[in-house]
Design an enzyme around this catalytic site. Structure first.
Site, mmCIF file in Angstrom:
data_model
loop_
_atom_site.group_PDB
_atom_site.id
_atom_site.type_symbol
_atom_site.label_atom_id
_atom_site.label_comp_id
_atom_site.label_asym_id
_atom_site.label_seq_id
_atom_site.Cartn_x
_atom_site.Cartn_y
_atom_site.Cartn_z
ATOM 1 N N PHE A 152 0.845 -1.199 0.000
ATOM 2 C CA PHE A 152 0.000 0.000 0.000
ATOM 3 C C PHE A 152 0.873 1.240 0.000
ATOM 4 O O PHE A 152 0.726 2.142 0.818
ATOM 5 C CB PHE A 152 -0.916 -0.045 1.225
ATOM 6 C CG PHE A 152 -2.212 0.706 1.044
ATOM 7 C CD1 PHE A 152 -3.041 0.452 -0.035
ATOM 8 C CD2 PHE A 152 -2.605 1.659 1.975
ATOM 9 C CE1 PHE A 152 -4.243 1.133 -0.189
ATOM 10 C CE2 PHE A 152 -3.799 2.349 1.834
ATOM 11 C CZ PHE A 152 -4.620 2.085 0.746
ATOM 12 N N GLY A 153 1.804 1.286 -0.964
ATOM 13 C CA GLY A 153 2.612 2.491 -1.151
ATOM 14 C C GLY A 153 1.895 3.419 -2.116
ATOM 15 O O GLY A 153 0.679 3.375 -2.259
ATOM 16 N N ARG A 154 2.699 4.265 -2.789
ATOM 17 C CA ARG A 154 2.106 5.274 -3.682
ATOM 18 C C ARG A 154 1.175 4.663 -4.715
ATOM 19 O O ARG A 154 0.053 5.132 -4.922
ATOM 20 C CB ARG A 154 3.220 6.030 -4.409
ATOM 21 C CG ARG A 154 3.967 7.035 -3.572
ATOM 22 C CD ARG A 154 5.136 7.598 -4.354
ATOM 23 N NE ARG A 154 6.155 6.591 -4.489
ATOM 24 C CZ ARG A 154 7.302 6.587 -3.807
ATOM 25 N NH1 ARG A 154 7.581 7.551 -2.977
ATOM 26 N NH2 ARG A 154 8.184 5.625 -3.963
ATOM 27 N N ILE A 155 1.639 3.590 -5.392
ATOM 28 C CA ILE A 155 0.832 3.038 -6.483
ATOM 29 C C ILE A 155 -0.386 2.290 -5.923
ATOM 30 O O ILE A 155 -1.505 2.457 -6.416
ATOM 31 C CB ILE A 155 1.689 2.143 -7.407
ATOM 32 C CG1 ILE A 155 2.800 2.985 -8.045
ATOM 33 C CG2 ILE A 155 0.820 1.499 -8.493
ATOM 34 C CD1 ILE A 155 3.822 2.200 -8.858
ATOM 35 N N ALA A 172 3.384 -5.053 -10.842
ATOM 36 C CA ALA A 172 4.580 -4.716 -10.050
ATOM 37 C C ALA A 172 5.827 -5.364 -10.671
ATOM 38 O O ALA A 172 6.501 -4.737 -11.499
ATOM 39 C CB ALA A 172 4.363 -5.137 -8.611
ATOM 40 N N ARG A 173 6.106 -6.601 -10.293
ATOM 41 C CA ARG A 173 7.226 -7.337 -10.884
ATOM 42 C C ARG A 173 6.773 -8.791 -11.072
ATOM 43 O O ARG A 173 6.144 -9.384 -10.178
ATOM 44 C CB ARG A 173 8.450 -7.299 -9.975
ATOM 45 C CG ARG A 173 9.214 -5.976 -10.021
ATOM 46 C CD ARG A 173 9.920 -5.759 -11.364
ATOM 47 N NE ARG A 173 10.696 -4.537 -11.434
ATOM 48 C CZ ARG A 173 10.242 -3.363 -11.900
ATOM 49 N NH1 ARG A 173 8.991 -3.257 -12.325
ATOM 50 N NH2 ARG A 173 11.033 -2.309 -11.942
ATOM 51 N N GLU A 194 10.678 -12.044 -18.367
ATOM 52 C CA GLU A 194 10.465 -11.055 -19.441
ATOM 53 C C GLU A 194 11.631 -11.093 -20.413
ATOM 54 O O GLU A 194 12.765 -11.267 -19.983
ATOM 55 C CB GLU A 194 10.317 -9.655 -18.835
ATOM 56 C CG GLU A 194 8.980 -9.485 -18.182
ATOM 57 C CD GLU A 194 8.727 -8.057 -17.677
ATOM 58 O OE1 GLU A 194 9.383 -7.121 -18.150
ATOM 59 O OE2 GLU A 194 7.866 -7.930 -16.800
ATOM 60 N N HIS A 196 4.543 -5.153 -20.227
ATOM 61 C CA HIS A 196 5.172 -4.232 -19.255
ATOM 62 C C HIS A 196 5.029 -2.764 -19.695
ATOM 63 O O HIS A 196 6.017 -2.071 -19.932
ATOM 64 C CB HIS A 196 6.651 -4.587 -19.043
ATOM 65 C CG HIS A 196 7.173 -4.099 -17.717
ATOM 66 N ND1 HIS A 196 8.123 -4.747 -16.980
ATOM 67 C CD2 HIS A 196 6.864 -2.981 -16.989
ATOM 68 C CE1 HIS A 196 8.387 -4.080 -15.873
ATOM 69 N NE2 HIS A 196 7.626 -2.987 -15.863
ATOM 70 N N GLY A 215 3.069 -0.498 -17.897
ATOM 71 C CA GLY A 215 2.476 0.268 -16.803
ATOM 72 C C GLY A 215 2.792 1.757 -16.847
ATOM 73 O O GLY A 215 1.919 2.598 -16.636
#
Ligand code: DGY
Length: 339
Positions: free
Chosen positions: A171-174, A255-256, A285, A303, A305
């Site tokens: 629950f960070g910025r993104i 995310a990753r 990837e 990828h 985003g």
């Protein structure tokens, strides 16, 4: 090895007076116009294998290395640049590809490009949620194949986001930006903070509820991943977790890739443990797992985003400002803590 391209201020010849900044790929403006008055920018123009990148760094001897997320900025690569190398300014918010321990051991700096790609990445997560829930890609394919037989009450039914429970892991910025968007879709939101004790922003306190990972997995109708890739989060979503999720759940990963065990996810999608998945990132990837490529209940993106022109320019500006600070020997505006 790729032919390097060099960019110098108009009035200068290549010489050893200016420090060098080594970019692996060309970066959009304003990177060049901000950095080139102060440094010679050398661009490799390709993603090189680790050995070759180390050789290039050893040859060019940059003061700042500017990799992007596909580069292996390993100990070998970083140590090849010593003693001239002062720091790494990655053109990405994620830095799982950079050896932070070796930077710390040599007293070097790492900087990244947070904030400026938050909105674009959150938009992408919502796009994937909607695409999977409302079967957008399947519908598009049907129309292109001209195989739509006509409207019917039970035709191509999807899932509603309205009233669905969105579980946000990280629950960070993104993650928070995703929560703000999801509110507008009428979703109820639960989250797991990345750091224990992290504060929920004031504007989200009323609508978001902190839960344990376990509760998040078993309660979410849509599970969206926004955690960094670390040794602890690799394969966070494995077979056991996928089996514990609701059968109507959607997994979204912007995310990753390695946060998810793709082999287990492919099985989960094939056997109907969950409803579907929307993925912008992959374990290996640029390839997606072969069984994900054939899963009709998965929507796969390459990828993208942060892939808007405006976002990539803002990333270039932030990256340039990090580079300039490292060149000056001052703290970069966006340092990464090397713990
Ligand atoms: C980043 O910057 O880490 C993103 O993955 C790019 O889209």
């Amino acid at each position: 090895m790729a032919q390097w391209s060099r960019s110098l201020p108009a009035t200068m010849e290549a010489n050893d007076m200016l420090p060098r900044v080594l970019c692996t790929l060309p970066l959009p403006e304003p990177f060049g116009s901000l950095v080139s008055p102060h440094a010679e920018i050398v661009t490799l123009g390709a993603i090189l294998p680790e050995e070759e990148l180390a050789a290039a760094v050893g040859d060019i001897r940059p003061a700042v290395l500017v990799p992007q997320l596909r580069d292996a900025a390993t100990a070998q690569v970083i140590e090849a640049g010593l003693p001239e190398l002062h720091g790494v300014a990655t053109y990405a918010v994620g830095f799982n590809n950079v050896d932070r321990k070796v930077l710390r051991d040599h007293g070097l700096v790492l900087a990244n490009t947070p904030d400026v790609l938050t909105a674009a990445t959150a938009d992408c997560a919502l796009a994937l949620m909607l695409a999977v829930a409302r079967r957008v890609v399947e519908g598009d394919r049907i129309m292109r194949e001209d195989s739509f037989a006509g409207w019917a009450p039970d035709y191509l039914l999807g899932m509603e986001l309205n009233s669905a429970v969105l579980g946000i892991v990280g629950f960070g910025r993104i993650g928070q930006a995703v929560a703000r968007r999801a509110q507008a879709f009428g979703m109820s939101i639960i989250y797991v903070p990345h750091h224990a004790g992290a504060e929920c922003p004031q504007d989200l306190k009323e609508c978001c509820r902190e839960v344990t990972l376990q509760e998040c997995y078993t309660t979410a109708d849509v599970l969206s991943l926004h955690a960094p890739l670390t040794a602890e989060t690799r394969h966070l979503i494995n077979g056991e977790v996928l089996r514990s999720m609701k059968r109507n759940a959607i997994l979204v990963n912007t995310a990753r890739g390695p946060l998810v065990d793709e082999d287990a996810l492919a099985t989960a999608l094939e056997e109907g443990w969950i409803w579907g998945a929307g993925l912008d990132v992959f374990e290996d990837e640029p390839h997606a797992h072969p069984r994900l490529r054939t899963a009709m209940n998965a929507v796969l993106l390459p990828h993208v985003g942060s892939a808007t022109g405006a976002t990539r320019s803002r990333m270039a500006e932030v990256c340039a400002r990090n580079v300039l600070a490292i060149l000056e020997g001052t703290p970069p505006p966006h340092p990464v803590v090397l713990d």
